[in-house]
Design an enzyme around this catalytic site. Structure first.
Site, mmCIF file in Angstrom:
data_model
loop_
_atom_site.group_PDB
_atom_site.id
_atom_site.type_symbol
_atom_site.label_atom_id
_atom_site.label_comp_id
_atom_site.label_asym_id
_atom_site.label_seq_id
_atom_site.Cartn_x
_atom_site.Cartn_y
_atom_site.Cartn_z
ATOM 1 N N GLU A 6 11.476 47.988 -43.457
ATOM 2 C CA GLU A 6 11.198 48.896 -44.572
ATOM 3 C C GLU A 6 11.733 50.296 -44.273
ATOM 4 O O GLU A 6 11.411 50.862 -43.223
ATOM 5 C CB GLU A 6 9.679 48.941 -44.815
ATOM 6 C CG GLU A 6 9.146 47.608 -45.337
ATOM 7 C CD GLU A 6 7.676 47.374 -45.022
ATOM 8 O OE1 GLU A 6 6.935 48.344 -44.808
ATOM 9 O OE2 GLU A 6 7.278 46.178 -44.986
ATOM 10 N N GLU A 28 6.101 42.038 -45.081
ATOM 11 C CA GLU A 28 6.208 41.827 -43.626
ATOM 12 C C GLU A 28 6.443 40.366 -43.288
ATOM 13 O O GLU A 28 7.209 40.032 -42.384
ATOM 14 C CB GLU A 28 4.962 42.359 -42.923
ATOM 15 C CG GLU A 28 4.851 43.889 -42.942
ATOM 16 C CD GLU A 28 4.446 44.458 -44.294
ATOM 17 O OE1 GLU A 28 3.978 43.690 -45.155
ATOM 18 O OE2 GLU A 28 4.613 45.683 -44.491
ATOM 19 N N GLN A 77 6.691 48.641 -40.071
ATOM 20 C CA GLN A 77 6.573 50.111 -40.136
ATOM 21 C C GLN A 77 5.454 50.663 -39.247
ATOM 22 O O GLN A 77 5.607 51.693 -38.608
ATOM 23 C CB GLN A 77 6.384 50.546 -41.581
ATOM 24 C CG GLN A 77 6.827 51.952 -41.825
ATOM 25 C CD GLN A 77 7.221 52.163 -43.271
ATOM 26 O OE1 GLN A 77 6.364 52.193 -44.146
ATOM 27 N NE2 GLN A 77 8.497 52.301 -43.534
ATOM 28 N N PHE A 78 4.336 49.984 -39.210
ATOM 29 C CA PHE A 78 3.234 50.294 -38.286
ATOM 30 C C PHE A 78 2.683 48.954 -37.809
ATOM 31 O O PHE A 78 2.630 48.000 -38.592
ATOM 32 C CB PHE A 78 2.105 51.055 -39.002
ATOM 33 C CG PHE A 78 2.433 52.487 -39.314
ATOM 34 C CD1 PHE A 78 2.030 53.506 -38.449
ATOM 35 C CD2 PHE A 78 3.136 52.817 -40.454
ATOM 36 C CE1 PHE A 78 2.331 54.832 -38.742
ATOM 37 C CE2 PHE A 78 3.443 54.144 -40.745
ATOM 38 C CZ PHE A 78 3.037 55.154 -39.886
ATOM 39 N N ALA A 79 2.215 48.909 -36.555
ATOM 40 C CA ALA A 79 1.656 47.655 -36.041
ATOM 41 C C ALA A 79 0.526 47.151 -36.932
ATOM 42 O O ALA A 79 0.298 45.955 -37.061
ATOM 43 C CB ALA A 79 1.149 47.850 -34.615
ATOM 44 N N ASP A 80 -0.171 48.094 -37.588
ATOM 45 C CA ASP A 80 -1.280 47.742 -38.486
ATOM 46 C C ASP A 80 -0.830 46.855 -39.643
ATOM 47 O O ASP A 80 -1.653 46.231 -40.297
ATOM 48 C CB ASP A 80 -1.867 49.026 -39.068
ATOM 49 C CG ASP A 80 -2.116 50.068 -38.001
ATOM 50 O OD1 ASP A 80 -3.267 50.392 -37.736
ATOM 51 O OD2 ASP A 80 -1.133 50.564 -37.402
ATOM 52 N N TYR A 81 0.476 46.840 -39.923
ATOM 53 C CA TYR A 81 0.962 46.058 -41.064
ATOM 54 C C TYR A 81 1.630 44.763 -40.634
ATOM 55 O O TYR A 81 2.333 44.135 -41.412
ATOM 56 C CB TYR A 81 1.900 46.924 -41.930
ATOM 57 C CG TYR A 81 1.227 48.216 -42.287
ATOM 58 C CD1 TYR A 81 -0.087 48.184 -42.781
ATOM 59 C CD2 TYR A 81 1.818 49.434 -42.083
ATOM 60 C CE1 TYR A 81 -0.766 49.356 -43.062
ATOM 61 C CE2 TYR A 81 1.142 50.611 -42.369
ATOM 62 C CZ TYR A 81 -0.148 50.567 -42.856
ATOM 63 O OH TYR A 81 -0.819 51.726 -43.117
ATOM 64 N N PRO A 117 0.218 40.619 -42.301
ATOM 65 C CA PRO A 117 0.837 39.670 -43.235
ATOM 66 C C PRO A 117 1.927 38.824 -42.567
ATOM 67 O O PRO A 117 2.244 37.742 -43.039
ATOM 68 C CB PRO A 117 1.445 40.576 -44.316
ATOM 69 C CG PRO A 117 0.697 41.852 -44.210
ATOM 70 C CD PRO A 117 0.319 42.000 -42.763
ATOM 71 N N HIS A 176 -3.334 53.163 -39.317
ATOM 72 C CA HIS A 176 -2.091 53.626 -38.695
ATOM 73 C C HIS A 176 -2.307 53.869 -37.205
ATOM 74 O O HIS A 176 -1.627 54.675 -36.593
ATOM 75 C CB HIS A 176 -1.593 54.925 -39.336
ATOM 76 C CG HIS A 176 -1.275 54.815 -40.785
ATOM 77 N ND1 HIS A 176 -2.232 54.838 -41.767
ATOM 78 C CD2 HIS A 176 -0.085 54.663 -41.424
ATOM 79 C CE1 HIS A 176 -1.654 54.719 -42.948
ATOM 80 N NE2 HIS A 176 -0.358 54.608 -42.775
#
Ligand SMILES: Cc1ncc(C[n+]2csc(CCOP(=O)(O)OP(=O)(O)O)c2C)c(N)n1
Lengths: 337, 410
Positions: free
Chosen positions: A29, A60, A82-86, A89, A129
């Site tokens: 992204e 993702e 974009q962030f490990a938090d994402y 999925p 984040h």
């Protein structure tokens, strides 16, 4: 040697890899035209063209799933979440597909992908984040998990990861992107341009996966840390005056058990530090391994300092973050002080 | 408007349940030959109605009619018939082997043989399928050895996958058949990635993605459509609508979208429906879609309208959720019988030759089965070594796995 930020070092690793091997493709992204929200891929599209570095839909599972297909074709995708938090999925694609493809097809198809993602807190990122999901990867057979702590390693480890024949999760502690961070949020950081670990050689070099680094030699206690916590541990050792040996694990899987065991057998004590929540965290695995391999050498229980078992809070960030004070307390307790 | 009152929750239900009389009269079926065949570079906006019709070639008299007919020689059709018959016989024998305890599990294709057998013939060497579990016809029609398939089903010492995968989860890069995952839908977006890689590499190979109607509800189906349409990936996106997931009828996954093909419309992807029990129609549509992909015209979504005549798997009993006679009532007939009748009509086949072919095929399948069983079955005879269990997790075995292998004593 030129000094670079961790962002520049990681970009350089991709640049070198893309220059050497036209099978390496980079996407995610905002990764193409803009160069990523942290600007890690900045300039790669301009240099290598849109078919080698491009923007992906905000999907993702699609990013990782398509990367798996590309790898099965014969490319070497290095993708950014974009962030490990994402990555959740994409977790299914990572753990059930990428991790198993070689095994389930008996090598008929392989999956040499790298999935980069900024990880960890200390940036006022709130719950979504700031996460450190490494234990969710090390628990899965078939994935390698890497966490660099400085620009030199970040470049060498990422090139090694891209050249690795298996899927590698590359967790980038975003609090370290611009300089080492010792947990003292109220003090200015030294930028990598002024730090010796900011020295990053030009061109191609690798830091092998599966090898830890001893960041500080010591004889009283072994501290096992990775990512941002390496600097927090260093600050705690200095502030307490304890002669701690600090091991930067660099790769969590495969793990450099030999270095850990040799150090703990020498010091007789072990403190484990990570940002991720305590329960079932990677520290539990490290603790078990130390007990199994060093039990008769231990002079104190293995101690763990970690994030609390709560979601990462925004306003209370500095009470959550395992800072030098908490690590220092664990060191003192382990020493019996 | 008047007071709407309490809200009511809506759960779709199939037309009939066990005990009822199956009635497919509400299924609108276009007449064979009636759906036009657009050029492959057609503007997708002009063929949106094709997502709601059904392309058919074989009419009720067994004749091949209309613009999608005439692509295959009678020799090719005879070969196609043999593939479908082989798959059906293979299925029957393996289903029986499962009942005899020679393996843990089996999944049949009964009624759906035309879909994978005819599709395979529209691909070129080097193209890659990302199949789900009801496309073994792709292997049969490509000449993959039946003995090897059986070795996989038996998890025996000759299993190319070393006993690591459930039966029928084959893998063959050489035959363009991606390793099957038990996780539904994951392969759909992987197929798109493979196709993107082929385009990135300026290659000429295309990919085919496969999914069942039930599994289209998974988010990876939608991921695949987004990526395929964004990057105009050279991929054929196949949806096999056999009316049922396990006990769940197609209306649960489909919701109110009308058809599965219609899902492609919002993405600007040309979307066709085809009679999945018509070997000629499946082949013609597959060829059209493959040509589009190969000519940089991007993805095509194809819904194969068919019926799962057998159980979902060897663990399923369909009589618990649908009328036993439903499969006989299915209006698109049996793909094997339809092609057989067509070939008889062409004067190149007969009932006698068909019976003879059935006997020959049965002999071949039995011979393959004997050979496979000489390498062992799941619970008897040769099996892959336990040492194999530790191999191949990574390209090189890391220290912790080596230690565990030693602990296991192998
Ligand atoms: C992610 C996932 N969820 C659930 C299942 C269990 N499951 C296996 S087959 C199946 C039904 C699939 O139906 P459909 O896609 O219509 O294919 P068909 O069996 O009709 O060919 C289900 C729910 C699974 N294998 N994977």
């Amino acid at each position: 040697m030129p000094r670079r930020t961790m962002i520049e070092a990681i970009r350089d690793a991709m640049d070198v890899s893309m220059g050497r091997d036209d099978k390496v493709v980079v996407f995610g992204e905002d990764v193409g035209f803009f160069g990523g929200v942290f600007r890690v891929t900045h300039g790669l599209q301009a240099k290598y063209g849109k078919s080698r570095c491009f923007d992906a839909p905000i999907n993702e599972s699609g990013i990782v799933g398509s990367a798996i297909g590309m790898a099965a074709y014969g490319l070497k995708p290095c993708v950014e979440i974009q962030f490990a938090d994402y990555m959740y999925p994409a977790y299914d694609q990572l753990t059930q597909e990428a991790a198993r493809l070689r095994y389930r097809s008996n090598g008929d198809f392989t999956c040499p992908i790298v999935v980069r993602m900024p990880t960890g807190g200390g940036i006022f990122g709130g719950q979504t984040h700031s996460q450190s999901p490494e234990a969710l990867f090390t628990h899965v057979s078939g994935l390698k998990t890497v966490v660099p702590s400085n620009p030199h390693d970040a470049k060498g480890l990422l090139i090694a990861a891209i050249e690795d024949p298996d899927p590698v999760i590359f967790l980038e502690p975003k609090r370290l992107y611009n300089g080492p961070f010792d947990g003292h949020h109220d003090r200015p950081i030294t930028p990598w341009s002024k730090h010796e670990l900011g020295e990053v050689a030009d061109g191609h070099y690798t830091v092998p996966l599966g090898k830890a680094a001893i960041r500080r030699a010591g004889s009283a206690v072994t501290v096992l840390a990775y990512g941002t916590m390496v600097y927090v541990a260093q600050a705690a050792a200095e502030e307490t005056g304890i002669d701690a040996e600090i091991i930067d694990l660099r790769t969590l899987l495969p793990l450099d058990l030999d270095t850990i065991v040799a150090s703990v057998k020498k010091t007789g004590r072990c403190v484990i530090v990570h940002e991720a929540t305590l329960t079932s965290g990677f520290g539990a695995e490290l603790s078990a391994l130390v007990q199994e391999n060093c039990f008769y050498h231990l002079e104190a229980p293995v101690a763990r300092v970690a994030g609390w078992d709560t979601p990462y809070p925004h306003a209370q960030e500095w009470d959550y973050f395992p800072g030098p004070a908490r690590v220092g307390r664990a060191l003192l307790e382990t020493m019996g002080a | 408007m008047a007071d709407a009152g309490m809200l009511r929750f809506h759960v779709p239900e199939p037309e009939v349940r066990p005990g009822g009389t199956p009635d497919f009269s509400n299924v609108t079926i276009a007449e064979a030959g009636s759906v036009p065949r657009p050029d492959i570079d057609v503007d997708p906006r002009t063929i949106r109605d094709m997502a709601f019709s059904i392309i058919r070639v074989l009419n009720r008299n067994g004749e091949a009619v209309g613009p999608w007919a005439g692509l295959l020689s009678s020799d090719e059709l005879l070969e196609g018939l043999r593939h479908m018959m082989t798959l059906r016989t293979f299925d029957a024998r393996m289903q029986m082997a499962q009942r005899q305890g020679k393996t843990s599990f089996y999944m049949q294709h009964l009624g759906e043989e035309a879909v994978s057998c005819a599709f395979r013939k529209a691909l070129s060497p080097g193209d890659m399928n990302f199949p789900t579990y009801r496309q073994a016809g792709l292997l049969i029609a490509d000449g993959y050895p039946m003995v090897t398939m059986m070795n996989q089903i038996y998890s025996n010492e000759a299993d190319p996958l070393k006993g690591r995968q459930l039966p029928i989860m084959y893998s063959s890069k050489e035959h363009g058949f991606f390793s099957i995952s038990g996780n539904l839908a994951t392969q759909y977006i992987q197929a798109v990635g493979w196709a993107m890689a082929s385009a990135i590499s300026n290659d000429s190979k295309i990919a085919a993605a496969w999914i069942g109607d039930g599994s289209t509800a998974e988010s990876d189906f939608h991921s695949a459509l987004v990526f395929a349409s964004t990057y105009k990936a050279p991929v054929v996106l196949n949806v096999v609508n056999n009316q049922w997931a396990i006990s769940t009828f197609q209306g649960i996954a489909r919701g109110g979208s009308g058809t599965f093909a219609a899902r492609g419309l919002g993405f600007g992807i040309p979307s066709l429906r085809v009679d999945g029990n018509d070997y000629l129609a499946v082949h013609a549509v597959a060829k059209w879609a493959a040509e589009r992909a190969r000519n940089n015209l991007g993805p095509t979504l194809v819904e194969y309208v068919t019926y799962r005549a057998g159980a979902h798997s060897s663990s399923d009993d369909p009589s618990a959720y649908r009328p036993k006679t439903e499969s006989d009532a299915w209006p698109l007939g049996d793909p094997v019988m339809r092609l057989k009748n067509h070939l008889i009509g062409l004067g190149v086949w007969s009932d006698e030759r068909h019976a003879q072919a059935e006997a020959e095929i049965l002999d071949t399948v039995i011979a393959a089965q004997k050979e496979a069983e000489s390498h062992g079955t799941l619970h008897a005879g040769g099996k892959p070594s336990t040492r194999e269990m530790f191999e191949g997790v990574f390209a090189e075995m890391p220290a912790h796995l080596r230690r565990q292998r030693q602990q296991a004593g192998v």
